[in-house]
Write a protein that holds these residues in place. Structure first.
Motif: not given
Length: 425
Positions: A350-358, A360-361, A363-372, A394-396
């Motif tokens: 999502p756009p809100s995550l694209r500026s975050l540095p690579d 664990p934090e 990928w933890e957020k990305i993991h929650k994206v696909a189920p929603v 993480a979930n893909f």
């Protein structure tokens, strides 16, 4: 859903049927990418209607003469496509059952007395398969009494393929522990990422240690029909194998095949010897016709549907050349978005995550994206694709491209709709 003492009118039953269709997932739709099956193949569907209407079973020639010959014709053609000089096989209700056949035949070849005496006094027997293999191997090991702890998982490389050197190390380890290695299962098209194990190299290891080599080609076996892609299963002529998906036949058709030279002792009758019960009320040896046409005793089933007819009718309608074109087109569609096979795996960020540095934090957020997104997708109902983890990733999303009606506009729609469903996360 409740069943009652009195019946309903035909008008009410038609409404029931209409509701069942209305509220069911339309797996034939070109935007259904959720599983390793999709599409509605009209010829094999007609074949299903015919076999259900005739209502016969493939245990003897006398009750299913045409379908017995049809099955033999399909098996003969598949043996020719693989490149074997000769072989044997049977049709099963799904790839999981075919994998269980492989386990049972491998064990029978190694220890034929088990059929009559059971597992008493037998050394621990070990099966080797990649860490990405289908779960039916573990289920089969439990069902047959081999034990799930005796399924030894072999590491894979960065592309999800079994590492042959690691396989050999694990075989030697099992031998050092006084266990008996009996079979290696390679995979042609793994479930999640579509990886192809290096069959030729694995076959070298199996020949060195005298092990049965089975290839679970349920997902990837269709590449045998493609001159462009059959290099993916190089060495499959040195194995036994099963296949059943990608051609969009009506569901639950699996073929288990073995070549004779894999089991030199009574090789031509291995399926028969392993599974036969010699029921005298079915398999009389003094019938007026050639009793070799009675194929039921080499199957673990008694009643068995004539599923080969669905493939036979499809093959008759399209011919080998059009089947090859279907395989090539499906892979061309998938490769436009660079997968391993017909499995397109991707993360949506999502756009809100694209500026975050690579890290664990992120990928933890990305993991929650696909189920929603999947929940929103299911409620909206205009496409379907699956999601899952893979090893430590993480979930893909996994988009499976198998339906021959899928076009580039459908692929673009999936990406655009995924963004619409997740851009606010």
């Amino acid at each position: 859903m409740d069943l009652r003492d009195t019946g309903e009118s035909e008008e009410a039953l038609l409404r029931r049927c209409s509701d069942v269709i209305k509220y069911s997932v339309k797996t034939g739709h070109p935007r259904f990418f959720n599983q390793l099956y999709a599409g509605m193949e009209p010829y094999s569907t007609v074949g299903s209607f015919i076999t259900e209407a005739i209502k016969t079973s493939l245990y003897t020639y006398e009750v299913a003469p045409v379908f017995t010959l049809v099955e033999q014709a399909v098996l003969k053609k598949m043996i020719e496509v693989i490149g074997w000089e000769d072989g044997d096989g049977t049709f099963n209700p799904g790839g999981s059952m075919s994998n269980m056949y492989a386990l049972n035949l491998a064990r029978y070849r190694h220890s034929p007395d088990i059929k009559e005496n059971g597992l008493f006094g037998v050394k621990r027997q070990v099966i080797f398969t990649s860490q990405d293999a289908h779960y039916s191997l573990s289920k089969g090991a439990a069902f047959l009494g081999i034990g799930t702890k005796n399924i030894c998982t072999v590491p894979t490389d960065e592309r999800g393929r079994m590492v042959p050197s690691a396989l050999e190390e694990l075989i030697l380890k099992a031998i050092s522990e006084s266990a008996e290695p009996i079979m290696v299962n390679a995979t042609a098209g793994t479930t999640v990422i579509g990886a192809f194990d290096p069959i030729d190299q694995i076959a070298d290891v199996c020949e060195k240690y005298g092990l049965w080599l089975h290839v679970d080609a349920c997902w990837g076996g269709a590449v045998l029909l493609s001159e462009r892609h059959k290099h993916l299963v190089k060495g499959i002529d040195r194995t036994c194998f099963c296949t059943h998906q990608l051609l969009s036949t009506a569901f639950l058709v699996s073929i288990f095949l073995k070549m004779y030279k894999l089991a030199p002792v009574s090789a031509q009758h291995l399926l028969q010897r392993c599974h036969s019960a010699r029921a005298s009320y079915l398999f009389q040896q003094d019938k007026f016709y050639d009793v070799s046409f009675d194929c039921g005793d080499k199957s673990i089933q008694c009643s068995r549907k004539p599923d080969a007819f669905k493939i036979w009718l499809l093959w008759k309608a399209l011919g080998t050349s059009q089947l090859e074109q279907r395989v090539d087109r499906a892979l061309a569609m998938a490769q436009s978005v660079t997968p391993e096979y017909a499995n397109v795996c991707f993360w949506y960020i999502p756009p809100s995550l694209r500026s975050l540095p690579d890290g664990p934090e992120l990928w933890e957020k990305i993991h929650k994206v696909a189920p929603v997104i999947k929940e929103r997708m299911m409620k909206k109902g205009n496409m379907m694709l699956g999601y899952q983890m893979y090893q430590d990733k993480a979930n893909f999303f996994r988009m499976v491209i198998i339906n021959p009606d899928v076009g580039t506009d459908d692929l673009h729609f999936v990406l655009e709709e995924t963004h619409r469903l997740g851009k606010d996360l």
